[in-house]
Scaffold this motif. Sequence first.
Motif, mmCIF file in Angstrom:
data_model
loop_
_atom_site.group_PDB
_atom_site.id
_atom_site.type_symbol
_atom_site.label_atom_id
_atom_site.label_comp_id
_atom_site.label_asym_id
_atom_site.label_seq_id
_atom_site.Cartn_x
_atom_site.Cartn_y
_atom_site.Cartn_z
ATOM 1 N N PRO A 96 0.828 -1.220 0.000
ATOM 2 C CA PRO A 96 0.000 0.000 0.000
ATOM 3 C C PRO A 96 0.858 1.265 0.000
ATOM 4 O O PRO A 96 1.077 1.884 1.034
ATOM 5 C CB PRO A 96 -0.817 -0.139 1.285
ATOM 6 C CG PRO A 96 0.032 -0.985 2.184
ATOM 7 C CD PRO A 96 0.772 -1.933 1.290
ATOM 8 N N TYR A 128 -17.983 -8.418 -3.386
ATOM 9 C CA TYR A 128 -16.920 -8.961 -4.223
ATOM 10 C C TYR A 128 -16.535 -10.360 -3.759
ATOM 11 O O TYR A 128 -16.835 -10.770 -2.629
ATOM 12 C CB TYR A 128 -15.678 -8.062 -4.192
ATOM 13 C CG TYR A 128 -14.970 -7.990 -2.859
ATOM 14 C CD1 TYR A 128 -14.029 -8.952 -2.490
ATOM 15 C CD2 TYR A 128 -15.231 -6.952 -1.963
ATOM 16 C CE1 TYR A 128 -13.376 -8.885 -1.270
ATOM 17 C CE2 TYR A 128 -14.589 -6.880 -0.746
ATOM 18 C CZ TYR A 128 -13.657 -7.848 -0.399
ATOM 19 O OH TYR A 128 -13.015 -7.788 0.807
ATOM 20 N N ASP A 187 -12.909 -12.756 -4.016
ATOM 21 C CA ASP A 187 -11.521 -12.799 -4.462
ATOM 22 C C ASP A 187 -11.333 -13.916 -5.480
ATOM 23 O O ASP A 187 -11.940 -14.995 -5.370
ATOM 24 C CB ASP A 187 -10.581 -13.017 -3.285
ATOM 25 C CG ASP A 187 -10.376 -11.752 -2.466
ATOM 26 O OD1 ASP A 187 -10.703 -10.657 -2.962
ATOM 27 O OD2 ASP A 187 -9.887 -11.855 -1.326
ATOM 28 N N ARG A 214 -10.228 -9.450 -7.980
ATOM 29 C CA ARG A 214 -11.567 -9.555 -7.412
ATOM 30 C C ARG A 214 -12.634 -9.411 -8.485
ATOM 31 O O ARG A 214 -12.509 -8.566 -9.375
ATOM 32 C CB ARG A 214 -11.792 -8.454 -6.365
ATOM 33 C CG ARG A 214 -11.070 -8.690 -5.074
ATOM 34 C CD ARG A 214 -11.259 -7.570 -4.074
ATOM 35 N NE ARG A 214 -10.562 -7.910 -2.834
ATOM 36 C CZ ARG A 214 -10.400 -7.089 -1.804
ATOM 37 N NH1 ARG A 214 -10.892 -5.854 -1.858
ATOM 38 N NH2 ARG A 214 -9.752 -7.467 -0.729
ATOM 39 N N CYS A 222 -4.863 -5.365 -8.981
ATOM 40 C CA CYS A 222 -3.797 -4.378 -8.824
ATOM 41 C C CYS A 222 -3.037 -4.264 -10.145
ATOM 42 O O CYS A 222 -2.917 -5.239 -10.885
ATOM 43 C CB CYS A 222 -2.804 -4.829 -7.757
ATOM 44 S SG CYS A 222 -3.501 -5.096 -6.124
ATOM 45 N N ASP A 238 -1.921 -1.906 -3.338
ATOM 46 C CA ASP A 238 -2.462 -3.172 -2.852
ATOM 47 C C ASP A 238 -3.915 -3.331 -3.292
ATOM 48 O O ASP A 238 -4.538 -2.377 -3.777
ATOM 49 C CB ASP A 238 -2.357 -3.243 -1.331
ATOM 50 C CG ASP A 238 -3.195 -2.173 -0.649
ATOM 51 O OD1 ASP A 238 -2.975 -0.979 -0.943
ATOM 52 O OD2 ASP A 238 -4.081 -2.516 0.155
ATOM 53 N N LEU A 239 -4.466 -4.518 -3.104
ATOM 54 C CA LEU A 239 -5.803 -4.814 -3.617
ATOM 55 C C LEU A 239 -6.892 -4.066 -2.854
ATOM 56 O O LEU A 239 -7.862 -3.594 -3.458
ATOM 57 C CB LEU A 239 -6.060 -6.321 -3.571
ATOM 58 C CG LEU A 239 -7.318 -6.823 -4.287
ATOM 59 C CD1 LEU A 239 -7.364 -6.366 -5.740
ATOM 60 C CD2 LEU A 239 -7.382 -8.354 -4.216
ATOM 61 N N ASP A 240 -6.759 -3.938 -1.535
ATOM 62 C CA ASP A 240 -7.779 -3.217 -0.773
ATOM 63 C C ASP A 240 -7.838 -1.741 -1.164
ATOM 64 O O ASP A 240 -8.921 -1.162 -1.288
ATOM 65 C CB ASP A 240 -7.518 -3.349 0.734
ATOM 66 C CG ASP A 240 -7.883 -4.726 1.270
ATOM 67 O OD1 ASP A 240 -8.688 -5.419 0.621
ATOM 68 O OD2 ASP A 240 -7.356 -5.113 2.324
ATOM 69 N N SER A 241 -6.686 -1.120 -1.361
ATOM 70 C CA SER A 241 -6.663 0.278 -1.809
ATOM 71 C C SER A 241 -7.249 0.409 -3.206
ATOM 72 O O SER A 241 -7.989 1.349 -3.502
ATOM 73 C CB SER A 241 -5.234 0.828 -1.790
ATOM 74 O OG SER A 241 -4.714 0.863 -0.479
ATOM 75 N N SER A 242 -6.947 -0.550 -4.062
ATOM 76 C CA SER A 242 -7.504 -0.551 -5.420
ATOM 77 C C SER A 242 -9.024 -0.622 -5.366
ATOM 78 O O SER A 242 -9.726 0.064 -6.118
ATOM 79 C CB SER A 242 -6.949 -1.736 -6.220
ATOM 80 O OG SER A 242 -5.560 -1.670 -6.350
ATOM 81 N N TYR A 243 -9.530 -1.469 -4.477
ATOM 82 C CA TYR A 243 -10.974 -1.614 -4.292
ATOM 83 C C TYR A 243 -11.593 -0.302 -3.810
ATOM 84 O O TYR A 243 -12.608 0.158 -4.356
ATOM 85 C CB TYR A 243 -11.243 -2.737 -3.292
ATOM 86 C CG TYR A 243 -12.659 -2.825 -2.800
ATOM 87 C CD1 TYR A 243 -13.633 -3.482 -3.540
ATOM 88 C CD2 TYR A 243 -13.030 -2.242 -1.587
ATOM 89 C CE1 TYR A 243 -14.944 -3.562 -3.084
ATOM 90 C CE2 TYR A 243 -14.330 -2.323 -1.121
ATOM 91 C CZ TYR A 243 -15.280 -2.984 -1.869
ATOM 92 O OH TYR A 243 -16.575 -3.051 -1.421
ATOM 93 N N GLN A 244 -11.014 0.313 -2.792
ATOM 94 C CA GLN A 244 -11.565 1.555 -2.240
ATOM 95 C C GLN A 244 -11.571 2.684 -3.274
ATOM 96 O O GLN A 244 -12.549 3.429 -3.394
ATOM 97 C CB GLN A 244 -10.764 1.975 -1.009
ATOM 98 C CG GLN A 244 -10.928 1.057 0.186
ATOM 99 C CD GLN A 244 -10.062 1.486 1.357
ATOM 100 O OE1 GLN A 244 -10.084 2.637 1.769
ATOM 101 N NE2 GLN A 244 -9.277 0.564 1.884
#
Length: 238
Positions: free
Chosen positions: A32, A165, A167, A177, A192, A197-203
């Motif tokens: 991140p 979502y 994964d 996702r 990504c 990171d994937l969570d930041s990409s999601y947000q």
Amino acid sequence: MKVFDVHKFDMKKEQDFLQVQFNLKNRINLSPTIHPDSINTCAGVDLAYWEQNGEPYGVCSIIVIDADTKEVIEKVHSMGKISVPYVSGFLAFRELPLIIEAAKKLETEPDVFLFDGNGYLHYNHMGVATHAAFFLGKPTIGIAKTYLKIKGYDFMMPENEVGAYTDILIDGEVYGRALRTRGDVKPIFLSCGNYIDLDSSYQITMSLINQESRLPIPVRLADLETHVLRMFYQKNHM
């Protein structure tokens, strides 16, 4: 805009493409490096193709928006003859010359680039969103409209509610996702790109969704712009 050259794009052999991907894969950074709340500007990137006199041409559109107001700050594009043939799994080599040319025209320096295409969700983790980051020097996110099936693995459909979502696990590793950005609409496939990171990409992706499309706003605008530009050049380019 930080854009730099790493290698030339006159390669035609699949093994050359593969070697470049393997060399770069070890440099992918999925930590991140940027916080979603710190994003001020986002860029959407898309390409469109056509044939003219038997020759392939393409246009790349990059549209930058304000992350808060969602207003367009800048838009640039590039157009040219396509010199790299299409090879499955190596689309980035075909698209990067136009992406780099368009990015060099930007006066704004986007905090993050969202691509109409895959990133880490790729046979070798090197979709266009990931590959392009090595040239752009910025965090990137892949937004695919259709699922790229890898090693025979299917995705699990997320629940029919906004933000739901699942994964995408392949050989025990999370590649991306399947994301439901709007209710009663097909999911998109988020992954990504690089330096994120994937969570930041999601947000970030969810913060850029409105009622007009399942796609994030800058990606949708870039997609629409490529269609307009393609029609223009088809009529006016000799």
